[in-house]
Design an enzyme around this catalytic site. Structure first.
Site, PDB file in Angstrom:
ATOM      1  N   PHE A  87      39.131  -4.910  76.535  1.00 10.76           N
ATOM      2  CA  PHE A  87      38.279  -4.860  77.556  1.00 10.76           C
ATOM      3  C   PHE A  87      38.243  -3.535  78.445  1.00 10.76           C
ATOM      4  CE2 PHE A  87      42.370  -6.291  79.403  1.00 10.76           C
ATOM      5  CZ  PHE A  87      42.638  -5.465  80.452  1.00 10.76           C
ATOM      6  N   HIS A 127      40.233  -5.542  93.615  1.00 10.21           N
ATOM      7  CA  HIS A 127      41.536  -5.229  92.882  1.00 10.21           C
ATOM      8  C   HIS A 127      42.560  -5.287  93.871  1.00 10.21           C
ATOM      9  CE1 HIS A 127      44.615  -2.876  90.971  1.00 10.21           C
ATOM     10  NE2 HIS A 127      44.848  -2.332  92.009  1.00 10.21           N
TER      11      HIS A 127
HETATM   12  O1  CDP Z   1      42.956  -6.982  88.333  1.00  7.76           O
HETATM   13  P1  CDP Z   1      44.215  -8.041  88.091  1.00  7.76           P
HETATM   14  O2  CDP Z   1      45.664  -7.313  88.398  1.00  7.76           O
HETATM   15  O3  CDP Z   1      44.237  -9.306  88.284  1.00  7.76           O
HETATM   16  O4  CDP Z   1      44.171  -8.166  86.385  1.00  7.76           O
HETATM   17  P2  CDP Z   1      44.668  -6.988  85.264  1.00  7.76           P
HETATM   18  O5  CDP Z   1      45.078  -7.818  84.224  1.00  7.76           O
HETATM   19  O6  CDP Z   1      45.545  -6.110  85.732  1.00  7.76           O
HETATM   20  O7  CDP Z   1      43.140  -6.254  84.669  1.00  7.76           O
HETATM   21  C1  CDP Z   1      42.547  -5.254  85.409  1.00  7.76           C
HETATM   22  C2  CDP Z   1      41.039  -5.546  85.536  1.00  7.76           C
HETATM   23  O8  CDP Z   1      40.743  -5.431  84.013  1.00  7.76           O
HETATM   24  C3  CDP Z   1      40.567  -6.932  86.004  1.00  7.76           C
HETATM   25  O9  CDP Z   1      40.727  -7.110  87.476  1.00  7.76           O
HETATM   26  C4  CDP Z   1      39.441  -7.160  85.508  1.00  7.76           C
HETATM   27  O10 CDP Z   1      38.362  -6.498  85.902  1.00  7.76           O
HETATM   28  C5  CDP Z   1      39.464  -6.455  84.032  1.00  7.76           C
HETATM   29  N1  CDP Z   1      39.732  -7.537  82.973  1.00  7.76           N
HETATM   30  C6  CDP Z   1      38.713  -7.701  82.047  1.00  7.76           C
HETATM   31  O11 CDP Z   1      37.701  -7.471  82.293  1.00  7.76           O
HETATM   32  N2  CDP Z   1      39.169  -8.758  81.020  1.00  7.76           N
HETATM   33  C7  CDP Z   1      40.469  -9.240  80.896  1.00  7.76           C
HETATM   34  N3  CDP Z   1      40.775  -9.934  79.781  1.00  7.76           N
HETATM   35  C8  CDP Z   1      41.497  -8.461  81.781  1.00  7.76           C
HETATM   36  C9  CDP Z   1      41.126  -7.793  82.759  1.00  7.76           C
HETATM   37 MG    MG Z   2      46.497  -5.653  87.766  1.00  2.60          MG
END
Ligand code: CDP
Ligand code: MG
Length: 133
Positions: A58, A116
């Protein structure tokens, strides 16, 4: 323990004029805004900010999205700020986020999830330094 953490309001939310509504939720939930900035994220900053995700399937989409419009960064303080903000923000996937969380209200998808929030003590310090250095 009083802590600091970082909130980013992502481009899908700034485009829909939801900055004020999201910051209102933040303030109403006991967070104090210590530092605030509106900016656009360049490619180098995106790679540094999301270094842990480079190479994941992603990542290219995430990087393009984060560079697609204005971002608001807020350095926040509160008792247990890091955990409390993650709770208020909700699950990464807005469809799975609990009712009343920021992502359940303002998220459009798993990627375009409006905000975020730093996920730990080290990442909060690193991200605050990166954005507000
Ligand atoms: O933001 P958060 O810590 O909840 O999730 P992360 O796993 O650290 O991923 C960072 C950002 O990447 C997410 O907030 C989403 O915007 C994006 N993402 C995505 O588009 N598809 C995924 N399968 C996981 C994350
Ligand atoms: Mg994160």
């Amino acid at each position: 323990m009083k802590q600091r953490t970082l909130l980013l309001i992502k481009p899908n939310a700034t485009k829909k004029n939801q900055i004020g509504s999201i910051l209102k939720m933040i303030e109403e939930n006991g967070f104090e805004i210590e530092n605030l900035k509106l900016f656009r994220m360049g490619g180098e900053l995106a790679d540094e900010f999301y270094a842990e995700h480079i190479g994941k399937k992603f990542y290219d989409e995430l990087k393009d999205f984060m560079m697609s419009g204005k971002i608001v960064a807020a350095e926040l303080s509160r008792e247990d700020a890091i955990l409390k903000l993650r709770e208020l923000v909700g699950n990464t996937d807005c469809e799975k986020a609990a009712l009343g969380t920021i992502r359940s209200i303002y998220g459009d998808s798993k990627g375009e999830n409006a905000v975020h929030a730093s996920d730990g003590i080290e990442s909060a310090a690193r991200e605050i330094e990166l954005i507000f250095q």
